[in-house]
Design a protein around this motif. Structure first.
Motif, short mmCIF file in Angstrom:
data_model
loop_
_atom_site.label_atom_id
_atom_site.label_comp_id
_atom_site.label_asym_id
_atom_site.label_seq_id
_atom_site.Cartn_x
_atom_site.Cartn_y
_atom_site.Cartn_z
N LYS A 73 10.21 5.67 -1.18
CA LYS A 73 9.22 5.17 -2.36
C LYS A 73 9.92 4.79 -3.88
O LYS A 73 9.91 5.03 -4.54
N LEU A 100 5.00 0.64 -6.26
CA LEU A 100 3.70 1.60 -6.54
C LEU A 100 3.66 1.04 -7.17
O LEU A 100 3.00 -0.31 -7.91
N GLU A 111 -2.31 5.26 -6.28
CA GLU A 111 -1.21 6.16 -5.34
C GLU A 111 -0.78 7.63 -6.29
O GLU A 111 -0.76 8.07 -6.74
N ARG A 112 -0.66 8.34 -5.22
CA ARG A 112 0.08 9.57 -5.42
C ARG A 112 1.62 9.81 -5.06
O ARG A 112 2.12 9.02 -3.66
N ASP A 144 -0.07 10.94 -9.81
CA ASP A 144 -0.19 10.10 -10.18
C ASP A 144 0.27 8.94 -10.63
O ASP A 144 0.07 8.90 -11.79
#
Lengths: 315, 315, 315, 315, 315, 315
Positions: free
Chosen positions: A2, A7, A11-12, A71
């Motif tokens: 990721k 991002l 999102e976590r 987070d």
């Protein structure tokens, strides 16, 4: 993996990043916390450890690859990672190449182009000198492929030194085609050597910052001295040619106030200083416009290298 | 010997001088003649051979010592020698030391002072480095004593490089006494090395002009590289100290636009650049005022190094 | 006394400090509070009165000595005092000398050195002029010993003007030893007078800021005019010498763009401008390196006066 | 009288001129002769005494008024006087006013205008100060009317200082009408005083050259100091106003690099520096175009004060 | 109407303002809010919508006139509006003239003065050219009266272009009275045209920012080209006069580094560049001092246009 | 024809040359004579008419083609023609092309290359604009082929404007190949138009000097305005593209101080300013080295455009 550039708020995240920066701090209320900057090859991300003493926050240091859980939030328009768990990652959990900005071009392909140009150099002693660096010295080749050409401005990425050197050399080839009076072998050799001092001026990634020698001596003088040393290993190298080659390296910034101790006095030195400047400015603009969509002609404000407000051209 | 500075209009001269310059020319009436500039250590003198084809005018070349016979005349306020006879002088007819501008101080005495300072340096590797140049290399010593420090401006005479180097070093000693934070051994070593590149930048007397390498590379870079080479012969020389010493040499002109590729970043580099500048300006004024009688406070017009009109102080 | 430089996070403080700055502010939540800057001779400290209306918070003003009780906290890496109680201190509760940055050297000893130099001046009218300022005028002596030489840069402390003046004068002595052509009496007199205009340009401590006259006229012109006034009280003072002395003061910044209305035109004016510059730069570096431990060669970033990145020399 | 500007080739001249310059020289053939520059208010003329030892050539010196007899010839496009007889002229044979470049305006009329402006100043202490210089000091008035404002550039003639001062003052009056926020009394006073230091900076005609004090101190500082001295004779002069007035004089060159030790910080100082600059440039152009016929729009080449090629406007 | 400059802490406000700026943000706690800048002709005010999703917060956009209800608070010394309710205002609820900074002078009166000056121009073709812009083109007149002369510095208000143009033109009239050699018709025409390119360089209020053409081409070239186009509609316009007029416009910034492609080469071009500079600097100071009470001589710090610290003159 | 560059001392000449310059003068003995400068395409030659009133010396004027008979002599190292007979030559006696310095390349061939590049431009409106100048306007083509690109520096010969334009355009093509982000059509169009203003800035040969408009307005502004006029004849030409094209022309000198009223803000403008600079400097060196034999590495002294001492490279 990721990547940072994709991002989104809310999102976590559960990923390994390179820890570029780490500093302890205290909130207005007197609570201790940690400021981090995480990095992968797509960019950087601010991160906070609000509870540094809680379970799940293990030891790690600047320049470690760290596995973080947290987070994504947004603060004053920028994303921020609220870190819940962190630990040093193990080799094998990550691929170093994912964590550094890299050239958009393949380094081996570029190095191959450089070798082709070397093979076109006809003057034996220049060809021998080029070989000592670029062909015979594998350690040199490895470092040259990995290094950046700058700390922050243009070509500040893995492979950047190679990409810039190749760009300058190809411009010099174009100049030779248009101005046959130029001594092609001298000019192309000088082009390939002009920034090798950067291998000593800047530390390797991920630090990529000025070294002590870089600040005290600079890449211009270090590169010239390095070339001078190797020339002394070639007894038949003509003295005048050696001085001309070293002059081209010394003078490649074009002006005394840009750190060249001599102004270009030979046609090849003039040509090289232009090629270096053109490639630097074109890449600066390319990087500045990289994230601007086609057709967007908004002004981007003042660019320090260009010393002007700039914008992308309509098309 | 009859020195140039004491010649007077109307005299007949019969003396050996150094021929600094020679050029053929034609009068308005189409007659060929020769322009010469003769030199001894007290100055230069224009000379003309109006009848180059007459008997008594033998062959000679620029930089020959020539025996001339002629009459001193005056043209537009300046003296001129009307040459009747001329021939190349034989070794033994003249003493070379009489024909070049020389330091007013004894070179051996000055060199002795330099050696005394070297003996006061305590850091072993610096002392060893200084010895390699100033104590062990007799050819270096001979060249260093004979060289000038400049083509035309201050210290442009035999022994000038030594006199200037000693002056700068002694100023640095004074700075060390006043500012104990300075690293004395580093500063004095840098002072003694700062202009050794001039041995390559300027050709030896009587030519004393910029060499090809001097124009292409300059004394700053050549001197730094030379010191770097010798340091590599001393394995235990600390790398950081080597870079600091080289930095002081590189930065001794103080500003990029004066040809230093780096600005002084260490206290010793700052001190050295001041010492160099102070000695240069003081000597420039000393030379400018040399022929002005005590008490004469006429303005001498614009001085380029000082960038100001100047005059001698009343006393 | 508990000096600011030794305070540590978590301590309770109960001490008198000088209030250098005071400003009312409002938190994001709309609550009023007070920002203070406290000072003693070892440094400054941010302080907050979060409850300005609570009991124990008495009246006081900027530049008062205040007795404060509070807790040392840390915010964003810097210490901060959380003030619980504050009141104006009474004379006798504090020693003013503890609250201002002071020269590390004894002012009386330094003044004694200056007097010794004055006694070595041989030219009667210059000696008389120096006496009128430094020996006979006790009010002048008192001010001269207490004043700083700058608002923020080098020598910005009590005794700074004296320390800088002495430093410059001693450098000039060293120049005289090395360059005998310098008129020692003129140069040393000019050195001692060169910055006396700062007594009018900067207000006294604790304010130590530019005065109205300082901004409108500057210390160079005010000092020159002051010396000119006193010279008129000495009828036999030679007019030419007076102009030369005033020229040295006017020209001591060396360049028009640094505020000197004339470039140095006399040998002594050139020497003085160098001495002033050397002492300023050496002191700047000394102050910059003061808190850096021996052997630490980290780069300190860009220094504005030096116009270069700087670091301490390895040793 | 036969003025220089109307002389023509072939004329015999028998007239008194001022000898501005005199130098002995020698022809290529070794014959001694004399170079003179003769002057009257319409210009200058090269003259030669080819037979300095002949009868009819009497003794005289530079700055003497001399009676010459000779023939006007032409050499390389310029006129030249071939002097046959010369002797020092007796007072009464000539009118000094005929021999210096003079203002095209009547000096008494201009001085009257200046007095009218002084009478319009309302602030008592400024009026008193102006009176001390311009009204009560007859020696000052006489010098002020006769002086030039420059050695070579604009207003370099008798009455030039007055003409320039009046021009600047009248521009300042116009600025006051347009920008009522300006303090008229301060600005007009500063305008009238701004160049009085030139009385000391330049020697009187016919020499009109920089004095020793002019070179060492300059008219800006000398004028400021002079005004400061007189202000001290007026006890009730407000200190702040005194500093403001002196600031305007100090700052009137507008830029540090033009010799003002302070940049203009008050509205009146800004206005004065513009008025000075406008009047200087307009007069420079007026003098440059003075001899160009109406309608001639040839380019006159580079003008150093304007830093541009210039030409007269078509009309 | 309740103007921004008279708001006080603690007041409840219920008024229409222009929304100059709007941006979404997030608090440290992660809560979204809105930053606004409100504007009327007396100034600007920061405003926050802490509950953007609450009832009473309607849709609106940047540059809308909005009706707001809220409380005036104070944060870090500046006022801030805590917005409770907001909606787009309807035409009729507000008077646009109340929301933009405007000239303190009546625009019609100023335009009348400009017309009077035009009627005094005697050269027919120049008068015709002026008429085409200022008299016959009503759309031009409307734009010219409404435009500012700058984005942020002097004359950055409605009517500013007109006020500055009139100021410059009147200064030029004063110059013509004092220096009769100036071609009055050419100079006054150039003065009136000198900044008309600003109509294209800056967008109209309320945006008043650089246009794309403004950044690419600039008002100097656009104005020159515009005048050139109109001149081509007047066949009898003399070519030389056209070039002189265009030169004055091109050169009105006085120096190449200020964006003029040519230095002033004609007397009128020199005069115009001074008039432009004088009016700009006087207005800058007027605006800087506008809110300073009479008699306050505090220093205002560094002013970028004046390149100096500035203060109001005592009076 | 007997070209100037092959004349030798002692020859008798009987040839037609262009009279570039003519001035009357007087010898020291008072004898009138004439100074001429004769020109053909290989260089210039000083000539003297010592007996201007003798038979055989007919009337002629500057810029006439004249038939001269005379002897080649040598004076102070340079050749000189001693003219015995001279008369205006008749058309037919000479070929104008022989008398002007010309491009070493064939102008028609170069123009053909330019046309080929135009045919590769794909954007219709740019192609149309290029056609209006280079393809459809035969008078423009004729002037463009004949004009020089400078008065004295690089490309100062017949065909020079074309050769320089083609050189710049080909460099831009090379830049486009290497940096694909460049808008090729915009850049090549700008390259071909960048110096068309020189057709108005410089008069045609043989005068080749700055015109009145050249001095007042300059080729940058005139060229931009000219392109702007033609664009208005193409209604569909996009406004933004027009401004971008004009910006490239305006900014092609790269810096405000070199006369560009705007700094390059678009990638194409940056590229064009480099291409212009590279071609100018390469040609300057080519011309400087033209007469230096291969292998001669003597230093040529200071070159003003390069701002450095220069020499030819060894090979």
């Amino acid at each position: 993996m990721k990547y940072i550039e994709i991002l989104r708020e809310g999102e976590r995240v559960n990923e390994v990043y390179l820890c570029k920066h780490r500093q302890s701090a205290v909130t207005k209320n007197g609570k201790a916390y940690e400021n981090l900057i995480l990095q992968d090859k797509t960019g950087t991300l601010d991160a906070k450890i609000w509870e540094p003493d809680s379970q799940g926050i293990d030891d790690f240091e600047r320049f470690d690859y760290i596995s973080v859980t947290g987070d994504v939030t947004s603060f004053q328009g920028a994303l921020q990672l609220n870190v819940k768990r962190v630990r040093k990652a193990q080799p094998g959990e990550y691929e170093p190449g994912d964590y550094l900005p890299v050239s958009s071009r393949d380094v081996d392909e570029m190095y191959g182009e450089l070798k082709d140009i070397i093979s076109s150099v006809e003057t034996p002693c220049l060809k021998m000198l080029l070989s000592k660096f670029f062909l015979e010295d594998k350690e040199f080749e490895k470092r040259f492929k990995f290094h950046s050409a700058a700390k922050t401005v243009h070509h500040g990425f893995v492979g950047g030194l190679l990409e810039h050197t190749l760009g300058v050399t190809k411009l010099c080839e174009a100049f030779c085609r248009q101005y046959p009076m130029l001594n092609r072998d001298l000019l192309l050799s000088a082009a390939m050597f002009h920034d090798i001092g950067k291998l000593e001026e800047l530390s390797v990634f991920p630090e990529n910052d000025y070294t002590d020698d870089g600040q005290l001596l600079g890449h211009i003088v270090m590169g010239t001295e390095w070339v001078g040393e190797k020339i002394r290993e070639i007894p038949e190298f003509p003295k005048k040619l050696a001085s001309e080659l070293k002059h081209c390296i010394l003078a490649h910034h074009g002006e005394l106030e840009y750190g060249s101790p001599k102004k270009p006095a030979l046609m090849e030195a003039v040509a090289l200083s232009f090629a270096d400047n053109v490639d630097a400015k074109m890449e600066t603009l390319k990087e500045a416009f990289a994230s601007i969509p086609e057709g967007n002609t908004e002004w981007l404000g003042y660019n320090r290298l260009l010393e002007s407000n700039i914008r992308k051209t309509s098309r």
